[in-house]
Design an enzyme around this catalytic site. Structure first.
Site, mmCIF file in Angstrom:
data_model
loop_
_atom_site.group_PDB
_atom_site.id
_atom_site.type_symbol
_atom_site.label_atom_id
_atom_site.label_comp_id
_atom_site.label_asym_id
_atom_site.label_seq_id
_atom_site.Cartn_x
_atom_site.Cartn_y
_atom_site.Cartn_z
ATOM 1 N N GLY A 1 1.148 -1.455 -0.018
ATOM 2 C CA GLY A 1 -0.037 0.112 0.046
ATOM 3 C C GLY A 1 0.087 1.405 0.136
ATOM 4 N N LYS B 1 9.209 -3.147 -14.642
ATOM 5 C CA LYS B 1 10.061 -3.877 -14.595
ATOM 6 C C LYS B 1 11.655 -3.942 -16.114
ATOM 7 C CE LYS B 1 7.721 -3.418 -10.941
ATOM 8 N NZ LYS B 1 8.151 -2.282 -10.172
HETATM 9 C C1 LIG Z 1 6.297 -4.163 -5.987
HETATM 10 S S1 LIG Z 1 4.744 -4.762 -5.010
HETATM 11 C C2 LIG Z 1 3.500 -3.217 -5.530
HETATM 12 C C3 LIG Z 1 4.440 -2.240 -3.589
HETATM 13 C C4 LIG Z 1 3.166 -0.917 -3.950
HETATM 14 N N1 LIG Z 1 3.764 -0.549 -5.181
HETATM 15 C C5 LIG Z 1 3.478 -0.634 -2.711
HETATM 16 O O1 LIG Z 1 3.851 0.744 -2.938
HETATM 17 O O2 LIG Z 1 3.401 -0.653 -1.444
HETATM 18 C C6 LIG Z 1 4.208 -5.298 -6.595
HETATM 19 C C7 LIG Z 1 2.554 -6.265 -6.773
HETATM 20 O O3 LIG Z 1 1.399 -6.564 -7.411
HETATM 21 C C8 LIG Z 1 1.162 -7.484 -6.551
HETATM 22 N N2 LIG Z 1 0.431 -8.071 -7.979
HETATM 23 C C9 LIG Z 1 0.691 -8.697 -8.776
HETATM 24 N N3 LIG Z 1 0.266 -9.135 -10.145
HETATM 25 C C10 LIG Z 1 -0.614 -8.750 -10.151
HETATM 26 C C11 LIG Z 1 -2.305 -9.071 -11.043
HETATM 27 N N4 LIG Z 1 -2.262 -8.954 -11.778
HETATM 28 N N5 LIG Z 1 -2.623 -8.271 -10.240
HETATM 29 C C12 LIG Z 1 -2.671 -7.508 -9.485
HETATM 30 N N6 LIG Z 1 -1.963 -7.514 -8.988
HETATM 31 C C13 LIG Z 1 -0.927 -7.818 -8.900
HETATM 32 C C14 LIG Z 1 1.763 -8.238 -6.448
HETATM 33 O O4 LIG Z 1 0.484 -9.272 -4.886
HETATM 34 C C15 LIG Z 1 2.239 -7.175 -5.358
HETATM 35 O O5 LIG Z 1 1.755 -6.710 -4.504
#
Ligand SMILES: C[S@@+](CC[C@H](N)C(=O)[O-])C[C@H]1O[C@@H](n2cnc3c(N)ncnc32)[C@H](O)[C@@H]1O
Length: 389
Positions: free
Chosen positions: A249, A331
């Site tokens: 979050g 990425k």
């Molecule tokens: C790098 S983290 C995000 C961190 C976030 N921006 C923060 O500030 O805390 C990536 C997130 O993308 C989610 N994720 C990966 N694939 C996804 C998808 N297809 N749909 C929704 N969420 C996804 C993962 O569960 C993870 O929580």
């Protein structure tokens, strides 16, 4: 051609800015010096070469992989002509760029001042001196050297008429970049061609209530990819936004601190405080499938996935008019990182032009980014407000 996508704006030129301190003296240059994320030196070098080629100036780069330093040495043309066209906030991989004037080898380490003064004496004057090192040496010996040199070097340069008596913005700044105890590059900087931040790095304070360190990434994006006036225009209290891949979050939290009501989309768990915040709606869904019920001001996306997949989905959001602004990370793969960025930007451009959407797209590898770049896509009234047509 790689570079920030300019769908409605050419690369910013110095002619559109107020009189540059560069016009106040004669500086003879040998190249460009840039700092980037360690490991991204090749991409940074390619970026400098691309910008130089547009000015029909050519050269080659000396790269020490992992140092985060690129020295682009000019072999044909005037590097100052290239530097004048650079605005570091519009570079993708370079976080700092200087115009390199002298490559100084120190033979006698008991006197580092005289060779620098002798090299600089015949050239133009400077309004301020910085002595720095971009290299992280474990013992911090270069940092200590830079600190120790500052007072005697300033005094000697002032006596020689190279440095003004008092600090002034009317003249370029002089950076003495210590690459070792025996190697100093003298370089020139003016803003906004160069960053005003030390080493081009914003020092942001992490707030303990933020759910993740990613909060620093989005804060840096808003701080460095927009001018204060642009930021005030695009980020306002009362807006609505969607955060795809939101957990835990950090990005949602940051947007909420700016007064934006957020929908956080992720199958993963959001921080409890955010779940209880009335400004946040949590949706457990796939970020590549979720669609807003009505248009929002912002979509932000930090999902770790193939860059092309993220780019296509962001293009959907912009082209189907689900959002006015988009901020997202791409990425990057281990290899062909430049090609990947270029291909993604090209595709976004095609999609936006195909949908007849005017936009401004900015791309930057932020200090808080790792193997990724951050993309900011702006449409709507922003373009007329800031005359981007
Ligand atoms: C790098 S983290 C995000 C961190 C976030 N921006 C923060 O500030 O805390 C990536 C997130 O993308 C989610 N994720 C990966 N694939 C996804 C998808 N297809 N749909 C929704 N969420 C996804 C993962 O569960 C993870 O929580």
């Amino acid at each position: 051609m790689i570079g920030n996508a300019r769908m409605s704006q050419k690369y910013p030129t110095s002619s559109s800015r107020k009189r540059s301190p560069l016009s106040s003296g004669k500086y003879s240059a040998i190249g460009l010096l840039a700092y980037c994320r360690p490991g991204f030196e090749a991409e940074c070098a390619q970026e400098l070469q691309n910008i130089a080629s547009l000015q029909f100036v050519y050269g080659y780069s000396k790269i020490d992989k992992g140092t985060g330093v690129v020295f682009w040495r000019c072999s044909q043309g005037n590097p100052l002509d290239v530097y004048k066209e650079i605005e570091v906030s519009r570079c993708i991989f370079a976080r700092q760029v200087f115009c390199a004037l002298h490559d100084i080898e120190i033979e006698d380490t008991t006197d580092r001042v005289s060779p620098v003064v002798e090299a600089l004496r015949p050239g133009g004057a400077f309004g301020f001196l910085h002595i720095e090192t971009p290299l992280e040496d474990e013992a911090g010996s270069l940092q200590k050297l830079a600190k120790k040199l500052t007072a005697p070097m300033s005094a000697a340069l002032r006596n020689a008429g190279v440095l003004s008596k008092a600090k002034t913005d009317e003249l370029p700044q002089l950076h003495l970049v210590c690459l070792s105890g025996q190697h100093i590059i003298a370089a020139l900087a003016v803003h906004p061609n160069s960053s005003a931040l030390p080493l081009g790095i914003p020092r942001l304070r992490f707030r303990n209530e933020a759910p993740s360190r990613s909060a620093l990434k989005i804060e840096e994006a808003f701080l460095t990819m927009l001018t204060p006036a642009e930021r005030e225009f695009v980020l306002k209290r009362g807006q609505r936004g969607v955060d795809l891949g939101a957990a835990p979050g950090g990005w949602t939290w940051y947007m909420v601190t700016q007064g934006v009501k957020m929908t956080a989309v992720d199958h993963g768990a959001l921080q409890q405080e955010l779940l209880e915040d009335p400004a946040v709606t949590y949706v457990s869904d796939d970020g590549y499938v979720y669609k807003p019920q009505r248009k929002v001001d912002w979509v932000v996306c930090d999902i770790v996935d193939k860059p092309k997949r993220t780019m296509e989905r962001m293009a959907d959001w912009l082209c189907y008019d689900w959002t006015t602004y988009a901020l997202f990370n791409l990425k990057l793969p281990m290899k062909t990182r430049m090609d990947e960025v270029e291909a993604c930007l090209q595709r976004l451009q095609e999609r936006l032009l195909g949908a007849d959407i005017e936009s401004e797209v900015r791309v930057k590898q932020l200090y808080h980014d790792r193997e990724e770049v951050t993309v900011l896509a702006l449409t709507g009234h922003f373009l007329t407000a800031f005359q981007k047509h």
